[in-house]
Design a protein around this motif. Sequence first.
Motif, PDB file in Angstrom:
ATOM      1  N   GLU A 138       0.810  -1.208   0.000  1.00  0.00           N
ATOM      2  CA  GLU A 138       0.000   0.000   0.000  1.00  0.00           C
ATOM      3  C   GLU A 138       0.850   1.267   0.000  1.00  0.00           C
ATOM      4  N   LYS A 140       0.634   4.907   0.923  1.00  0.00           N
ATOM      5  CA  LYS A 140      -0.175   5.848   1.688  1.00  0.00           C
ATOM      6  C   LYS A 140      -0.325   7.163   0.934  1.00  0.00           C
ATOM      7  N   PRO A 145      -6.184   3.020  -2.545  1.00  0.00           N
ATOM      8  CA  PRO A 145      -5.054   2.348  -1.907  1.00  0.00           C
ATOM      9  C   PRO A 145      -5.385   0.909  -1.549  1.00  0.00           C
ATOM     10  N   GLY A 146      -4.351   0.052  -1.548  1.00  0.00           N
ATOM     11  CA  GLY A 146      -4.565  -1.344  -1.179  1.00  0.00           C
ATOM     12  C   GLY A 146      -3.257  -2.093  -1.031  1.00  0.00           C
ATOM     13  N   GLU A 147      -3.343  -3.293  -0.500  1.00  0.00           N
ATOM     14  CA  GLU A 147      -2.173  -4.124  -0.241  1.00  0.00           C
ATOM     15  C   GLU A 147      -1.392  -4.420  -1.514  1.00  0.00           C
ATOM     16  N   ASP A 149      -1.056  -2.369  -4.224  1.00  0.00           N
ATOM     17  CA  ASP A 149      -0.596  -1.247  -5.024  1.00  0.00           C
ATOM     18  C   ASP A 149       0.738  -1.632  -5.655  1.00  0.00           C
ATOM     19  N   LYS A 156       3.027   5.237  -6.692  1.00  0.00           N
ATOM     20  CA  LYS A 156       2.077   4.268  -7.234  1.00  0.00           C
ATOM     21  C   LYS A 156       1.806   4.513  -8.718  1.00  0.00           C
ATOM     22  N   GLY A 159      -3.071  -0.022  -9.568  1.00  0.00           N
ATOM     23  CA  GLY A 159      -3.887  -0.598  -8.509  1.00  0.00           C
ATOM     24  C   GLY A 159      -4.594  -1.837  -9.026  1.00  0.00           C
TER      25      GLY A 159
END
Length: 273
Positions: A138, A140, A145-147, A149, A156, A159
Motif C-alpha cells: 500500500e 499511503k 489504496p490497497g495491499e 498497489d 504508485k 492498482g
Amino acid sequence: MSGRIPSPFYIQDSSDKTLVGDILFPFAYDELLCQKIGEGASPFVHIWRHEKAIVLGLRDRRLPNVEHAIRWLHVHGYQVGVRNSGGAAVSLDPGIVNVSIVMPNPTGRLEFKEDFELMYALIRESFAKLGLDAGKGEVKGSYCPGEYDVSVNGRKLCGISQRRQTKAFIVNAFVAVEGHAYRRGELIRSFYELATGGDPDQDAPVVEPKTMATLAELGGYGATVRTFVKTLTETLTSWGGTVGRHPDKPSMQELERMAATLRSRYDRKEQET
C-alpha cells in the motif's frame, strides 16, 4: 508466483482506440465472459482504455454527499460508474491502460492473494521489460489504496482489484502509463472533498497527489501506451496466450442488458455492508 493463466487463453487488445460511451460497458463485457468462462469457455485477458471516466468503488457510493460529487463530475464531462470489484475511486483517461484477467475457478476456491499475485507478476514482468523495478504494498496517500498497489521508487503506478463469481473470477488493474498523475490525484481528492462534505471521519481515502506517478514520468525507456501494451502482450504470449478477440464475445444486446444490471445492482446510494 503460484500460478499462471491456463492455456490456451486469448489476449484481447482493444487499447488502440479509447472508449467514449458508457463506462460500465467494459465491466459488463468482462462480467459476461466471466460467466461463460465459468461454464467452460477459454480464459482471456482484456486490455482497454477509456476517454474520460471516474470509476467508483462501493464504499464511495455510500458517502453522504456523493450525489453532489457525481453531478460535479458530470458537469466536467466525466462518465461515472460503480464497479463490482473492490477498491475505491480511480480516474480513467487515454493515458491509463486497464487490464482484466478472467479465469475459471471450478472448485470455488477462495485464494484471493494468489489471484492478486498473478496480476502483480504480469505487471512486474512487463515493467521489467521497460527497465523499471516494480514493488508492491500500500502506498499511503494514493487513490484506491490497497495491499497490492504496484509502485516504482515508492510512487504508485497501478492498482489491482478483484471480482469473483461462483466458477470464475476477474482481476482488474489500472496502469498509469502517460498523462498527468498529479492532476488525476487532485481530481480524486476534489471528488472526496465534495462527497464527504469535508468530514475527515468519513470512510474515504486521504489523497496526496504527489504519491502517484506514470511510467513515462519515471523514465521507463520512453514508455508510452503503445510500448507498454507491446511489452504486456509479449509477456502474455510468453505465458501461452494468443492475440485475438474471444470467440464467445457477447452481443451488443447482452452488453446493454448487463450494463443496466450492474448499474441497478451497484450504483445505488444505499448498499449493504
